[in-house]
Design an enzyme around this catalytic site. Structure first.
Site, short mmCIF file in Angstrom:
data_model
loop_
_atom_site.label_atom_id
_atom_site.label_comp_id
_atom_site.label_asym_id
_atom_site.label_seq_id
_atom_site.Cartn_x
_atom_site.Cartn_y
_atom_site.Cartn_z
N HIS A 153 3.13 14.85 -8.09
CA HIS A 153 3.13 15.83 -6.99
C HIS A 153 4.22 16.87 -7.17
CE1 HIS A 153 1.25 12.17 -5.33
NE2 HIS A 153 0.41 13.03 -4.85
N TRP A 186 -12.84 10.06 3.11
CA TRP A 186 -12.53 11.48 2.95
C TRP A 186 -13.72 12.37 3.24
CZ3 TRP A 186 -8.99 11.22 -2.03
CH2 TRP A 186 -7.79 10.60 -1.66
N LYS A 189 -2.04 28.70 2.22
CA LYS A 189 -2.03 28.10 0.87
C LYS A 189 -1.72 29.16 -0.19
CE LYS A 189 -5.23 26.41 -2.58
NZ LYS A 189 -4.67 25.10 -2.92
N1 GLN Z 1 -9.28 10.12 -10.56
C1 GLN Z 1 -8.68 10.97 -9.60
C2 GLN Z 1 -7.86 12.05 -10.30
O1 GLN Z 1 -7.26 11.78 -11.27
C3 GLN Z 1 -7.80 10.21 -8.66
C4 GLN Z 1 -7.14 11.11 -7.65
C5 GLN Z 1 -6.51 10.40 -6.46
O2 GLN Z 1 -6.22 9.24 -6.49
N2 GLN Z 1 -6.29 11.06 -5.39
O3 GLN Z 1 -7.79 13.16 -9.87
#
Ligand code: GLN
Ligand code: ZN
Length: 760
Positions: free
Chosen positions: A699, A566, A19
């Site tokens: 992303h 998760w 990373k």
């Molecule tokens: N509320 C979270 C954020 O904004 C949602 C993240 C996600 O859906 N993985 O980080």
């Protein structure tokens, strides 16, 4: 003698070295050579570990700079057309994965490829893109280089490859009018070249992963296996690997394939072993996947010893291998790094390094080594002690769940009746703009949190620092003129870990990192006891944020299915029960938030889809309890409290009815990467409530321009009545920097304005 192996090892390094090297490389701080040497160090270390644990083979080909599916694409010389002008290099690989920086709008010809979840895990792969005239030409030598690298270190090498049918199955057709199966012959030719080249390197066995066999494939796919493996046979020996669920339903088909062995996941489907033994050719080796590659609990070695000993005796003619159920990619690396676990708690777990030892110990015991047999017996003591642990299945928790009725999961009014209360209360403009919750997690925030954790920062100082960050985030959002604000989640390390730390019943770790995608890693907590809520978890922060602005601040919770999905689940309690326990805790939180003046509450469920069982026939049962758990957590909301939910993925069609059954007032989803293709689901199915299709891909570091987002919104407005359309990015912004975030949100708000005018 049973042979030992694993299906793959974590590639991120003990201390997430990959990373950090990747991110430094992307920032231009280290050279490609330095990046490559960081990767090499990790690989060598991983191989040494496997060798030291006495494994019969070290696995090669599990290392990837970003993702192993993307690696396969490069290996096959199969990259999206828009990247083809470049000569293949590491930078090509990264630009496919992340988009190319500085290329202008998100619609540029160098946009990132789609990314989606690997079966029912939280690992994301880069989706291959197939178009009619695709060619495959073995062009990326990483796999061959790494095989030679391992061999030169004296290792006995077993390369791993994604099988051609799984590769093809997982990809998207860029043009829906053609069937990607037409590409199979050319693809198989390329695989033959690969296998031949591997053979020339002196390799005996290749592990060829076809996890799609565990799905319920229709015949048009299943029928392709026989001719495909016919063509692939004749060079190296092939160990066909399946995992994540059983393949008992397709054993007949598998038994006819020209391969030399089959790997079975006996953790998720122990019952398939006897059928496999009865069905598969006696000459095949069977690889017994008994060490769970995707959970952290110690294996019950003594149990496996007594289950497998008679099998090995009864089938003494057959050759067996012992290994992990699936790749250890999904498991944290090293338990011994955890210095703060209690002795008892620590004795329950095994991470990747420890799992190597489990494989070894079990194989020695199965080989008749008495010392190892004794050791297996001792090894299982904490496993069994835990099962008797009084802190699980507590009576009061069980009673609260048993006492739930259907009415507990229903809001007082239907959406159509609630909506006027919400409009009255919130007075939002047409196409309200908002974000998904998190804002950039700067180094300062991280430092503040870690100082507080380590006791270097007093609680009140910590609070002040987080409040300052919240205030800054609120100011920024007001300046951007967003309509529904968020507090920014600066206090959260991770959207699940935060709740795991604040709820009781979870064990968190310090270094239990698992790769999520690319350089992004997550640190799942472990469900160790019944889950309950000792005190409100988010109210103070949300209330503070709301005190700073007249605009509505959206409270931010992670939903029960995602918290469960998760984290590492218990193996002795059903997922449904744990989901309901979490839902009850969240229900109390929702109630506290609204009483504290928070009028909008988002309950994120990005993991809803990946929780789907591998087999279609099991989907509905899962969706039923998942929906029930979500609704239970939202059911305390008053009619005027607007409940949002958020999901970030692009295959939606199949679960759309369940998504709608969640009965959230607003749902925000990912659509930008797929150019709003996701909204196709809404063409047939009229989603009755409000929707915010993400208009830009968080992303990627690209700043999308106003035009691009406006065009996406126009598309969305054709499918969703604009009274019910929201404008937002497709996920949280925590991984982005402030500069790009500000620029992107500014454009997003501008795009919303353009559309408002057009629609008026
Ligand atoms: N509320 C979270 C954020 O904004 C949602 C993240 C996600 O859906 N993985 O980080
Ligand atoms: Zn998201």
């Amino acid at each position: 003698m049973v042979t030992t192996h694993i299906l793959g090892f974590p590639r991120i390094g003990e201390h997430r070295e990959l990373k950090f090297a990747l991110e430094r490389y992307w920032r231009g701080e280290i050279s490609q050579q330095e990046l490559e040497s960081a990767g090499q160090t990790i690989r060598r270390h991983n191989w040494t570990k496997q060798k030291e644990s006495g494994l019969g083979y070290v696995t090669v080909g599990d290392f990837a700079w970003y993702d192993h599916v993307l690696n396969t694409s490069l290996l096959l010389g199969h990259i999206p057309a828009r990247h083809r002008s470049q000569t293949l290099s590491l930078d090509t690989l990264f630009s496919i994965a992340r988009g190319k920086e500085g290329s202008g709008c998100g619609c540029s010809n160098r946009a990132a490829s789609d990314m989606t979840k690997w079966f029912n895990t939280n690992y994301h792969y880069i989706v291959p893109e197939f178009s009619q005239d695709d060619k495959f030409e073995v062009s990326w030598t990483q796999l061959f280089d790494e095989i030679q690298e391992a061999q030169s270190l004296g290792h006995q090498v077993k390369p791993v490859l994604i099988g051609p049918l799984t590769y093809l199955y997982l990809g998207n057709e860029t043009d829906k009018s053609f069937d990607k199966k037409a590409l199979l012959p050319a693809l198989v030719d390329a695989y033959r070249v690969i296998l031949e080249r591997i053979k020339q390197l002196g390799v005996d066995w290749v592990q060829i992963d076809e996890p799609i066999l565990a799905l319920e494939l229709d015949e048009s796919w299943l029928d392709l296996f026989k001719p495909t493996y016919e063509s692939l046979s004749g060079s190296v020996k092939l160990l066909l690997a399946t995992y994540f669920s059983g393949v008992g339903h397709v054993l007949e088909t598998i038994g006819e394939l020209k391969v030399d062995g089959l790997h079975l996941d006996l953790v998720t489907a122990p019952q398939q072993l006897s059928d496999a033994l009865a069905t598969l050719p006696a000459s095949w080796i069977i690889s017994l996947g008994v060490i769970n590659g995707r959970n952290v609990w110690k294996a019950d070695l003594d149990k496996w010893l007594s289950v497998l000993t008679p099998v090995l005796n009864d089938f003494s003619e057959r050759e067996f291998w012992i290994g992990s159920s699936c790749s250890l990619l999904h498991s944290p690396v090293d338990l011994t790094l955890e210095k703060t676990l209690s002795v008892e708690t620590g004795s329950w777990f095994a991470f990747a390094y420890q799992k190597l030892e489990e494989v070894r110990l079990l194989s020695e015991a199965l080989d008749g080594n008495e010392k190892a047999q004794k050791a297996c017996e001792e090894y299982s003591i904490p496993v069994r002690q835990r099962q008797k642990n009084v802190r699980v299945n507590k009576k009061e928790v069980a009673e609260r769940i048993a006492g739930l009725t259907a009415a507990n999961s229903v809001r007082k009014l239907d959406y159509s009746d609630r909506v006027s209360y919400q409009q009255e209360e919130l007075k939002l403009p047409l196409l309200p703009t908002t974000t998904i919750g998190s804002f950039p997690q700067t180094d300062d925030i991280r430092k503040t949190r870690s100082a507080f954790r380590q006791g270097r920062l007093a609680e009140n100082e910590y609070k002040t620092a987080i409040q300052q960050e919240i205030a800054r985030t609120i100011r920024e959002q007001e300046a951007l003129d967003l309509d529904v604000l968020v507090h920014g989640e600066a206090e959260r390390n991770d959207m699940v870990e935060y709740f795991a730390e604040n709820l009781s019943g979870f064990q968190t770790t310090k270094f239990g990192w698992v790769q999520s995608y690319g350089s992004r890693c997550v640190k799942p907590a472990i469900v160790v006891e019944d889950v309950t809520r000792p005190a409100p978890m988010t109210v103070e922060w949300s209330q503070y944020a709301q005190s700073l602005t007249k605009r509505p601040v959206k409270g931010m919770l992670t939903g029960p299915v995602t918290i469960l999905g998760w984290t590492f689940p218990r193996e002795d309690v059903s997922r449904e029960t744990v989901a309901l326990q979490i839902a009850l805790a969240l229900k109390d939180e929702v109630d506290d938030l609204q009483k504290a003046g928070i009028g909008i509450i988002q309950i994120d469920e990005p993991a809803l889809r990946e929780g789907l069982p591998i087999k279609q026939t099991e989907h509905q049962a899962y969706l039923d309890w998942a929906v029930r758990a979500f609704r239970l957590s939202a059911a305390s909301a008053w009619p005027e409290t607007q409940i949002h939910t958020h999901m970030c993925y692009s295959e939606f069609n199949e679960i759309i009815e369940s998504v709608s059954a969640l009965d959230a007032d607003v749902i925000t989803i990912e659509t930008s990467r797929s150019n709003m293709a996701l909204l196709d689901a809404f063409r047939e199915f009229r989603y009755p409530n409000e929707i915010g299709p993400g208009v830009y891909d968080i992303h990627s570091p690209n700043v999308p321009d106003v035009e691009w987002m406006t065009s996406l919104l126009r598309k969305a407005a054709k499918l969703i009545p604009h009274q019910r359309l929201w404008v937002n990015p497709d996920c949280g912004l925590k991984t982005r920097g402030w500069t790009e975030t500000r620029a992107a949100l500014k454009n997003m708000v501008a795009a919303a304005r353009v559309l408002r005018k057009e629609l008026a």
